[in-house]
Design an enzyme around this catalytic site. Structure first.
Site, PDB file in Angstrom:
ATOM      1  N   GLN A 191       1.029  -1.042  -0.263  1.00 24.23           N
ATOM      2  CA  GLN A 191      -0.144  -0.090   0.047  1.00 24.23           C
ATOM      3  C   GLN A 191       1.222   1.059  -0.175  1.00 24.23           C
ATOM      4  O   GLN A 191       0.264   2.161  -0.138  1.00 24.23           O
ATOM      5  CB  GLN A 191      -0.880  -0.181   1.314  1.00 24.23           C
ATOM      6  CG  GLN A 191      -1.881  -1.169   1.271  1.00 24.23           C
ATOM      7  CD  GLN A 191      -2.632  -1.018   2.368  1.00 24.23           C
ATOM      8  OE1 GLN A 191      -2.945  -1.865   3.497  1.00 24.23           O
ATOM      9  NE2 GLN A 191      -3.534  -0.189   2.725  1.00 24.23           N
ATOM     10  N   PHE A 222      -6.452  -4.309   3.289  1.00 23.78           N
ATOM     11  CA  PHE A 222      -7.312  -3.353   4.827  1.00 23.78           C
ATOM     12  C   PHE A 222      -5.779  -2.982   5.905  1.00 23.78           C
ATOM     13  O   PHE A 222      -6.018  -2.888   6.984  1.00 23.78           O
ATOM     14  CB  PHE A 222      -7.665  -4.687   5.346  1.00 23.78           C
ATOM     15  CG  PHE A 222      -8.508  -6.477   4.319  1.00 23.78           C
ATOM     16  CD1 PHE A 222      -9.421  -5.083   3.493  1.00 23.78           C
ATOM     17  CD2 PHE A 222      -8.161  -6.979   4.063  1.00 23.78           C
ATOM     18  CE1 PHE A 222     -10.285  -6.168   2.234  1.00 23.78           C
ATOM     19  CE2 PHE A 222      -8.142  -7.478   3.053  1.00 23.78           C
ATOM     20  CZ  PHE A 222      -9.028  -6.995   2.435  1.00 23.78           C
ATOM     21  N   GLU A 226       0.062  -2.000   4.324  1.00 31.08           N
ATOM     22  CA  GLU A 226       0.718  -0.471   4.445  1.00 31.08           C
ATOM     23  C   GLU A 226       2.648  -0.486   4.960  1.00 31.08           C
ATOM     24  O   GLU A 226       3.498  -0.061   4.648  1.00 31.08           O
ATOM     25  CB  GLU A 226       0.666   0.009   5.844  1.00 31.08           C
ATOM     26  CG  GLU A 226       0.409   1.627   6.107  1.00 31.08           C
ATOM     27  CD  GLU A 226      -0.794   2.125   6.342  1.00 31.08           C
ATOM     28  OE1 GLU A 226      -1.484   1.695   7.099  1.00 31.08           O
ATOM     29  OE2 GLU A 226      -0.112   3.418   7.261  1.00 31.08           O
ATOM     30  N   ARG A 304      -5.031   7.933  16.813  1.00 31.35           N
ATOM     31  CA  ARG A 304      -6.102   7.838  16.370  1.00 31.35           C
ATOM     32  C   ARG A 304      -7.463   7.236  17.341  1.00 31.35           C
ATOM     33  O   ARG A 304      -8.447   7.281  17.628  1.00 31.35           O
ATOM     34  CB  ARG A 304      -6.636   6.681  14.964  1.00 31.35           C
ATOM     35  CG  ARG A 304      -7.422   6.703  14.868  1.00 31.35           C
ATOM     36  CD  ARG A 304      -7.991   6.731  13.322  1.00 31.35           C
ATOM     37  NE  ARG A 304      -6.900   6.746  11.847  1.00 31.35           N
ATOM     38  CZ  ARG A 304      -8.101   8.158  11.594  1.00 31.35           C
ATOM     39  NH1 ARG A 304      -9.105   8.200  11.730  1.00 31.35           N
ATOM     40  NH2 ARG A 304      -7.210   9.099  10.503  1.00 31.35           N
ATOM     41  N   ARG A 336      -7.888  -1.977   9.071  1.00 34.25           N
ATOM     42  CA  ARG A 336      -9.148  -0.942   8.445  1.00 34.25           C
ATOM     43  C   ARG A 336      -9.758  -0.423  10.602  1.00 34.25           C
ATOM     44  O   ARG A 336     -10.088  -1.304  10.975  1.00 34.25           O
ATOM     45  CB  ARG A 336     -10.015  -2.303   8.131  1.00 34.25           C
ATOM     46  CG  ARG A 336     -11.385  -1.163   7.160  1.00 34.25           C
ATOM     47  CD  ARG A 336     -11.994  -1.838   6.714  1.00 34.25           C
ATOM     48  NE  ARG A 336     -12.252  -1.798   5.546  1.00 34.25           N
ATOM     49  CZ  ARG A 336     -13.284  -2.452   4.434  1.00 34.25           C
ATOM     50  NH1 ARG A 336     -13.117  -3.536   4.121  1.00 34.25           N
ATOM     51  NH2 ARG A 336     -13.476  -2.052   3.303  1.00 34.25           N
ATOM     52  N   PHE A 338      -7.774   1.392  11.763  1.00 30.77           N
ATOM     53  CA  PHE A 338      -6.874   1.954  12.634  1.00 30.77           C
ATOM     54  C   PHE A 338      -6.744   2.203  14.122  1.00 30.77           C
ATOM     55  O   PHE A 338      -6.720   3.883  14.343  1.00 30.77           O
ATOM     56  CB  PHE A 338      -6.366   3.307  12.060  1.00 30.77           C
ATOM     57  CG  PHE A 338      -4.950   3.290  11.653  1.00 30.77           C
ATOM     58  CD1 PHE A 338      -3.679   2.915  11.233  1.00 30.77           C
ATOM     59  CD2 PHE A 338      -3.904   4.737  12.268  1.00 30.77           C
ATOM     60  CE1 PHE A 338      -2.100   3.110  10.987  1.00 30.77           C
ATOM     61  CE2 PHE A 338      -2.901   4.830  12.038  1.00 30.77           C
ATOM     62  CZ  PHE A 338      -2.038   4.100  11.147  1.00 30.77           C
ATOM     63  N   THR A 434      -4.304  10.671  10.628  1.00 31.74           N
ATOM     64  CA  THR A 434      -3.641  11.689  12.149  1.00 31.74           C
ATOM     65  C   THR A 434      -2.122  12.052  11.680  1.00 31.74           C
ATOM     66  O   THR A 434      -2.523  13.701  12.732  1.00 31.74           O
ATOM     67  CB  THR A 434      -3.848  11.104  13.284  1.00 31.74           C
ATOM     68  OG1 THR A 434      -2.978   9.092  12.661  1.00 31.74           O
ATOM     69  CG2 THR A 434      -4.931  10.133  13.535  1.00 31.74           C
ATOM     70  N   ALA A 503      -5.913   4.921   5.380  1.00 23.33           N
ATOM     71  CA  ALA A 503      -6.788   6.242   6.284  1.00 23.33           C
ATOM     72  C   ALA A 503      -8.071   6.301   5.677  1.00 23.33           C
ATOM     73  O   ALA A 503      -8.722   7.699   5.646  1.00 23.33           O
ATOM     74  CB  ALA A 503      -6.288   7.362   6.754  1.00 23.33           C
ATOM     75  N   GLU A 706     -12.729   2.908   5.953  1.00 28.03           N
ATOM     76  CA  GLU A 706     -12.565   2.457   7.271  1.00 28.03           C
ATOM     77  C   GLU A 706     -13.771   2.629   8.052  1.00 28.03           C
ATOM     78  O   GLU A 706     -15.174   1.637   8.603  1.00 28.03           O
ATOM     79  CB  GLU A 706     -11.955   3.085   7.924  1.00 28.03           C
ATOM     80  CG  GLU A 706     -10.440   2.621   7.492  1.00 28.03           C
ATOM     81  CD  GLU A 706      -9.099   3.124   7.323  1.00 28.03           C
ATOM     82  OE1 GLU A 706      -8.852   3.103   9.042  1.00 28.03           O
ATOM     83  OE2 GLU A 706      -9.125   5.122   7.960  1.00 28.03           O
TER      84      GLU A 706
END
Lengths: 760, 476
Positions: A191, A222, A226, A304, A336, A338, A434, A503, A706
């Protein structure tokens, strides 16, 4: 027009990394994982593996030419273990051989001796011992300490939620191909193409321009690709670089499950105070996040969590604190939501505790306390276009809450062994990374002289439909058919310094960048057309592949206009950049405006518990969701439904079980179960809120990836309510997932079952 | 096995497989043939991403089955028609492909080829062509993206658009090809298979016996790749289910799906189809056999537990010798240890026909209700005489090193009145008769409490007249 991706998928013409043609001489990598959770490496002898047929190399930390460091936010993670190992599954060595089978056979011959050290798996224990990844973070508003005295009711307790395996169907993979002049071309399933590029350069001691990272598509991610896609990509790059041969690494399912990080488990203490009418006066929580052995994205995820502590409710006095606790497990990572789902589970647990204590339905407390327009959240940001109350009210009315409750009551009165329960699950989820710096994107658009368009952005297509949406945005801006537009692979050579596709922001950011680039091109084309037609550019628009003058079709079509514009030596390429405006947040102060906007919605979840067998089924999920002005309802509905079912899985059957020594026992699809089509309720309905235009995102849309996941949390409370119809439960312990074992424990009144975690 | 390789028709083309016969078809397709539309998701038959169709001659036509190619030995391809997604992808999108595209039932696309193949399997093999039939046919296809809602809508669109009578299964492929629902390569495929020259599809008598292989190839694929295999599927002689006097005879090498579809078994044992549906997905049931389930001796084998309660006997034979008969409740000797000597095979399973007023029930609780291995499973059968239990047989899995016949509980039940007190007594006795261990499927304590509950569930299910309030009170 049907999505070209969908058409390619049904024809099996969408190659994933392992499907790409392998260049001649491609070697295959196999990774040796640490078998122990914490220890000191005493001996690492690769000679037996090197002697095996087909083996080209065995690489260890000693073979890293640059920095042996892949940590993103915090630099605390080695690519290949050096000196110590910190979790079972940590990569220790990489074997490269002619075939994957040879590589794995040789790997198993590497002699690895480790002196075991004490390992910690429980985040609270890690916190007690000061094993923290970063200093504790707090967000507070009002005066909590003063407020408790004014509360008519105070409930406190503990809420634990479990880890969750992403189970993207395509496992982690990368093909690394050396090219001329010292360049490396990487095809990882990530990702975060720029993240892979940056870390590869660091580890190999190269410059970023020496590395091109290109991603066509992912077979699901998902959040699991990342940061967690990076090590395998860097390892493939390392081997390709050292051996000057193409190298491919594809993890087997078991390897992937054992070696990669998952959703963070949390254990949280909560305290909620209410006034005599049931209004929330004060909320306090301490979150112990099990972060795993390295930071990965844990600090951002914890942030988050704090942002979403009060979910969709107004609470005037709040103090929430979180710890990223270093545990000897694979680094937990993005998934998903986070950190948002973990926070909302705690808040809803606190509400359930209060409701059960007061003998009132939780939905009354929820409704009474939902956010109103302009209400401040604990971090100081006020909610605008707050659709919390609207979506709740619409769900109640549209899905016939009163009728359903009566039916459930009648059913429960008549049925001694099957009890039904219902729960409402409001969601308020903030959109933006964030980390404010990440809220930027670039797009590169070419118009070729035949009128076809090539569009590159930083968005990675992983099933979420971002390519479909961006194509639609571009087609609208240029006034042409979507067929003319090719959404290209995501490449670091076409768009630099990309933020990860994460995100939920991929369309917001990249769609806006694409829109801006297309508008630049449209403007140039209109100027050109104005000169050709000898009219004012302001009176022209591009629509239906024609030039329109004051709304009337002219003789000038797209192809002619493009060709004429090229002849006039006008640039038919545009690059545009977008950064979300007005984002700021001070982590020390815990205040600011971290989000562009919030997404709202309410789910109504129904479940049945079989008191005899101790099992539960989710019968129905009905949702009113605020999708803004949906650009593609087919895509958005699919995202919502898919997210909801993942959320249901997280709350019910998805249960990661570790042995006492930290080995993952549920390391296959046979032992880790995700929802199948029998489990998924046939009654799964998502209705989009009408008139919900969102000026804060591209073309009045809203992010969709998300937020729907968190509707699944309603399943926990629907099942709990069904159990409560048979017997009262303790209101100070909430433990998810509600596996059958836990349900039977609750039915049998076993308090320890309600609290038992597999690792305790 | 032919030394010159295995001959088959792959999609439309007659080919020779050069891979070892003990390798799996997934690797044959992806590595040897370069057909990479078939995806590897788990290599243990649990995801459906590698689904293929295996066709063989049957009567005047063909019989196809959707199977997991990751568990299918290459040896099974000899003389067969193997269909991968590439063979189903024509110039234009098929009705199945269109339905998926139009309903947005594909997101990342990784599971999609398997889904297209499984839905083709539905069209080719399902006795009924309704929405639920189609959903059953794809129950082994895991999708992590869609949450299945759009897949259900695609299935609905597909079946609503079908203008097709189910018709005979053997010629279904011809009808589907004629209707444009299958590509032309299916037309005349039976004759092409007949003309295909291949080594006689006999088994390799000296090889390792493989029944369905759906467990063997999960656990031992690496070893089997180098071995010669004896394919028991090639030694089928009779019908999957037949009657001999007062006995129901199961061909030990019949597939679980054949047993599930048996009208005789459904007539004898209420909810039979549902029970066998809990065993595994369609993809696995199309390969798995009762003999494999029993011989593997998994302490949690669903079929073992069912057959223990039905007082089954096994006929065990060795090539060229007269078969011996062993009661199933004496067959399991210890953990994965049985009364099967080297060279012996289970050939037939004999089940007494149930007496007129008898009851049967199967209970299974697992993490996920379908396509999962039980935490505890249990089966119960009994006769009823004058409001009392005559003979009873209770069995349970996941509670001991072997699939367990609960002899003491069963004996205790005999002659007891049909009552809540009897149910509770049986539950207590059953729980005392077992020795569960804690593992990934649950703690020992949980399994004990769960079996108690499931014994009560047998009574609630078999005797609907029992007052449920009393049971509810007793467990509260």
């Amino acid at each position: 027009m049907p999505s070209p991706d969908a058409v390619a998928h049904v024809r099996a013409r969408s190659p994933f990394v392992d499907d790409l043609p392998e260049p001649e001489g491609t070697l295959h990598g196999a990774v040796l994982p640490s078998p122990v959770a914490h220890g000191r490496i005493l001996r690492l002898d690769t000679a037996p593996a090197l002697a095996m047929p087909g083996v080209a190399a065995v690489l260890t930390a000693a073979d890293v030419p640059g920095e042996n460091q892949i940590g993103g936010i915090v630099q605390d993670e080695a690519l290949l273990a050096q000196g110590e190992v910190h979790h079972v599954g940590q990569p220790v060595a990489l074997v490269v051989a002619a075939t994957p089978r040879q590589a794995r056979a040789a790997r198993d011959l590497i002699a690895l001796e480790i002196e075991e050290l004490e390992a910690v798996f429980d985040p609270r224990r890690a916190a007690e011992r000061g094993k923290l990844i970063a200093p504790a973070r707090t967000i507070a508003c009002g005066d909590v300490d003063e407020a408790w005295a004014r509360c008519a009711t105070i409930v406190e307790g503990r809420a634990d939620s479990g880890a969750q395996e992403h189970l993207y169907l395509e496992t982690q993979a990368c093909l690394a191909v050396p090219e001329a002049r010292g360049r490396l071309h990487l095809f990882p399933a990530t990702q975060s193409p720029s993240g892979v590029q940056r870390i590869t350069a660091r580890v190999l001691g190269l410059q970023m321009h020496d590395i091109e990272v290109e991603v066509q598509r992912l077979g699901g991610a998902f959040g699991g690709k990342e940061d967690q896609a990076t090590p395998w990509a860097v390892m493939a790059a390392l081997a390709a670089h050292r051996l000057a041969r193409p190298v491919k690494i594809v993890l087997g399912r078991g390897e992937d499950m054992r070696m990669t990080g998952k959703r963070h488990p949390y254990s949280t203490d909560f305290r909620l105070g209410l006034d005599g009418e049931g209004r929330f006066l004060a909320f306090e929580a301490t979150y112990y996040q099990s972060s795993g052995a390295a930071a990965d994205l844990s600090t951002a995820i914890l942030q988050r969590t704090l942002f979403h502590a009060t979910n969709a409710y107004f609470v005037p006095n709040v103090r929430v604190t979180g710890f990223c606790c270093r545990t000897n497990l694979p680094p937990f990572t993005a998934f998903r939501g986070f950190g948002g789902p973990q926070a909302m589970f705690v808040m809803e647990s606190a509400i359930a505790a209060a409701a059960e204590r007061l003998g009132r339905p939780a939905r009354e407390l929820q409704e009474l306390n939902l956010l109103r327009e302009n209400d401040p959240l604990p971090y100081g940001m006020r909610v605008r276009r707050a659709n919390a109350r609207r979506s709740f009210a619409e769900a109640v009315e549209r899905f016939g809450l009163g009728r359903r409750l009566r039916e459930i009551e009648e059913h429960n009165a008549a049925s001694p062994l099957l009890k039904r329960g219902l729960a409402l699950m409001p969601v308020c989820f903030g959109i933006s990374f964030t980390n404010a710096s990440l809220n930027q994107a670039g797009a590169l658009v070419h118009i070729y002289t035949d009128g076809s368009v090539s569009l590159s952005t930083a968005a990675v297509e992983m099933g979420q439909g971002v390519a479909t949406k961006i194509r639609r945005i571009a087609a609208g801006a240029l006034g042409i058919s979507e067929r003319r537009i090719r959404v290209e692979s995501t490449s670091t050579s076409r768009v630099a310094n990309m933020s990860p596709t994460a995100a939920s922001t991929a369309t917001d950011l990249n769609g806006m960048a694409a829109l801006l680039a297309c508008r630049m091109l449209a403007s140039r084309l209109r100027t050109s057309a104005a000169e050709l037609l000898d009219v004012r550019a302001e009176d022209l628009e591009l629509r239906g592949e024609r030039v329109l003058l004051s709304g009337e079709v002219t003789d000038l079509g797209w192809n002619e206009l493009v060709a004429a514009t090229w002849k006039r030596r006008v640039d038919l390429t545009a690059h545009a950049f977008y950064s979300t405006p007005n984002l700021h947040f001070d982590p020390e102060e815990g205040r600011g405006r971290p989000f562009a906007y919030h997404v709202f919605g309410t789910a109504m979840v129904e479940a049945t518990v079989d008191l005899l067998r101790g099992t539960a089924t989710v019968d129905a999920v009905h949702v009113v969701h605020d999708a803004g002005r949906s650009l593609d309802p087919l895509v958005d509905r699919g995202q919502a439904e898919g997210g909801i079912v993942q959320g249901l899985g997280w709350m019910t059957m998805e249960d990661l079980v570790h042995a006492e020594d930290g080995r993952l026992l549920s390391d296959s699809l046979a032992t880790y179960k995700i929802p199948d089509l029998h489990f998924t309720p046939t009654a799964l309905e998502v209705v989009f809120l009408e008139d919900a235009a969102n000026p804060a995102a591209v073309l009045q849309t809203k992010a969709i990836g998300e937020p729907p996941f968190m509707y699944g949390i309603g399943a926990f409370f629907a099942i709990r309510n069904a159990i409560c119809a048979a017997r009262p439960l303790a209101v100070d312990r909430f433990v998810a997932p509600l596996t059958n074992e836990r349900i039977l424990g609750m039915l049998d009144g076993k308090r320890e079952e309600q609290g038992a975690r597999s690792e305790e | 096995m032919s030394e010159g390789g295995i001959r088959l028709i792959l999609n439309g083309e007659a080919v020779t497989a050069s891979m070892a016969p003990g390798g799996v078809v997934l690797d044959f397709l992806r590595r040897e043939r370069g057909l990479r539309g078939t995806k590897e998701g788990c290599r243990e038959g649990d995801c459906g991403a590698c689904t293929v169709l295996l066709g063989e001659r049957a009567g005047s036509g063909m019989r196809y089955r959707a199977v997991a190619s990751c568990l299918l030995p290459v040896a099974e391809l000899a003389g067969r028609h193997l269909v991968s997604i590439e063979g189903l992808d024509g110039e234009r999108l098929s009705a199945i492909q269109r339905a998926i595209v139009e309903e947005g039932a594909t997101q990342c696309g990784f599971c999609t080829p398997g889904l297209v193949v499984a839905l083709t399997g539905f069209l080719l093999t399902s006795p009924g062509l309704g929405e639920e039939d189609a959903m059953e046919a794809i129950d082994g296809n895991i999708c992590r993206c869609t949450g299945y809602a759009s897949i259900r809508r695609a299935v609905r669109r597909l079946v609503d658009g079908l203008e097709l009578e189910p018709g005979a299964l053997e010629t279904r492929h011809e009808a589907l090809a004629a209707a444009g629902l299958l590509p032309p390569l299916f037309a005349g495929i039976a004759a092409r298979l007949d003309a295909l020259e291949h080594a006689p599809a006999s088994a390799d008598a000296g090889g390792i016996p493989v029944a369905g292989g759906t467990d063997l190839f999960v656990v031992e694929a690496a070893r089997l790749r180098k071995e010669r295999l004896r394919l028991l599927s090639r030694e089928r002689r009779g019908e999957p289910v037949s009657e001999e006097g007062n006995l129901i005879v199961l061909d030990a090498a019949s597939t679980m799906e054949e047993l599930r579809q048996s009208p005789l078994l459904e007539a004898c044992f209420p909810s039979w189809r549902r029970f066998l549906g809990l065993h595994s997905s369609t993809l696995i049931r199309n390969r798995a056999t009762p003999a494999g389930n029993i011989a593997h001796a998994s302490p949690i084998g669903d079929m073992s537990v069912v057959l223990l309660a039905l007082d089954a006997r096994l006929q065990i034979g060795r090539d060229g010798e007269r078969a011996r008969t062993v009661a199933l409740d004496r067959f399991f000797l210890g953990y994965k240890e049985t009364d099967l000597a080297p060279g012996e095979l289970i050939t037939r399973i004999l089940v007494p026909r149930p007496a007129p007023a008898s009851r049967f029930n199967f209970e299974k609780v697992s993490r996920r209700q379908h396509l999962d291995i039980a935490s505890v499973n249990t089966a119960f059968s009994c006769t009823v005489e004058d409001g009392a239990i005559g003979t009873a047989r209770l069995s349970a899995g996941g509670v001991a090193p072997i699939p367990l016949y609960l002899a003491e509980s069963s004996a205790w039940l005999s002659g007891r009145p049909v009552s809540v007190a009897t149910a509770l007594g049986a539950a207590e006795r059953a729980a005392a008769e077992i020795t569960p261990i804690s593992d990934v499927r649950g703690s020992a304590d949980y399994k004990r409490r769960l079996l108690r509950r499931l014994v009560l569930a047998h009574f609630v299910t078999c005797f609907p007249g029992l007052p449920q309030e009393e049971i509810a009170h007793a467990i509260a």
